[in-house]
Write an enzyme that holds these catalytic residues in place. Structure first.
Site, PDB file in Angstrom:
ATOM      1  N   HIS A   1       0.823  -1.211   0.000  1.00 33.26           N
ATOM      2  CA  HIS A   1       0.000   0.000   0.000  1.00 33.26           C
ATOM      3  C   HIS A   1       0.854   1.257   0.000  1.00 33.26           C
ATOM      4  CE1 HIS A   1       0.752   0.665   4.291  1.00 33.26           C
ATOM      5  NE2 HIS A   1       0.292  -0.549   4.563  1.00 33.26           N
TER       6      HIS A   1
ATOM      7  N   CYS B   1       2.520  -4.950   6.570  1.00 32.20           N
ATOM      8  CA  CYS B   1       2.378  -4.735   5.125  1.00 32.20           C
ATOM      9  C   CYS B   1       3.680  -4.223   4.525  1.00 32.20           C
ATOM     10  CB  CYS B   1       1.264  -3.721   4.860  1.00 32.20           C
ATOM     11  SG  CYS B   1      -0.372  -4.323   5.323  1.00 32.20           S
TER      12      CYS B   1
END
Length: 181
Positions: free
Chosen positions: A134, A156
């Site tokens: 992301h 992430c």
């Protein structure tokens, strides 16, 4: 005398105004010697090297793009359970794209796989999930360069927003991703 030699060497190595004008006025689609054309390219593999904090895009076995990344706050080791703030290691694939979340655009990584679930089950823990590549957190006011200078995610892989746009232009759902220690 040394000062004059240094001054002459500096002047000789500095681009002239005409050269600078050519650089500034060069068409945006011209490539410098260290860039690879990525128009109409579809990446066939993504590789993440956690120890180098790099994400590589491959086409036909050649790296066509490299990105600096940020990882989970506990980057060493494979993700074992929800909340451990580790980025998984292993072979996965890229899934759906999310345009609306707490981060600027993202693409899902299909963690946990069957092996991850079996290990978590043997440890009686939840393997977690919701692992993505992301962009920056929505509303982030600090510069991208600063935010990308440390590990800050919950597991992430983070890029700058501009790099996230580029990544999503080049990868498709189902692209394999290997995450190395």
């Amino acid at each position: 005398m040394k000062r004059w030699i240094l001054l002459l060497a500096f002047v000789a190595s500095t681009p002239s105004l005409a050269q600078l004008t050519l650089i500034i006025d060069a068409p945006a689609n011209e490539l410098t010697s260290n860039q690879v054309a990525t128009d109409n390219v579809s990446v066939d593999k993504v590789s993440v090297d956690k120890s180098k904090r790099r994400l590589y895009l491959f086409k036909d076995g050649e790296v066509i793009r490299e990105f600096r990344i940020a990882l989970g706050k506990q980057p060493i080791g494979h993700k074992r359970e929800e909340g451990d703030q580790r980025t998984p290691e292993g072979n996965y694939s890229l899934g759906h794209v999310m345009e609306n979340s707490q981060f600027y655009r993202s693409i899902h990584i299909d963690y946990p796989n069957l092996n991850d679930m079996a290990v978590a089950n043997s440890l009686s823990v939840n393997p977690g999930g919701d692992i993505k590549i992301h962009g920056q957190k929505n509303g982030e006011a600090r510069s991208s360069a600063f935010v990308q200078s440390f590990d800050w995610t919950d597991g992430c892989i983070a890029l700058t927003n501009e790099e996230m746009d580029e990544l999503l232009r080049l990868v498709k759902q189902g692209t394999p991703i290997e995450i190395l220690p």
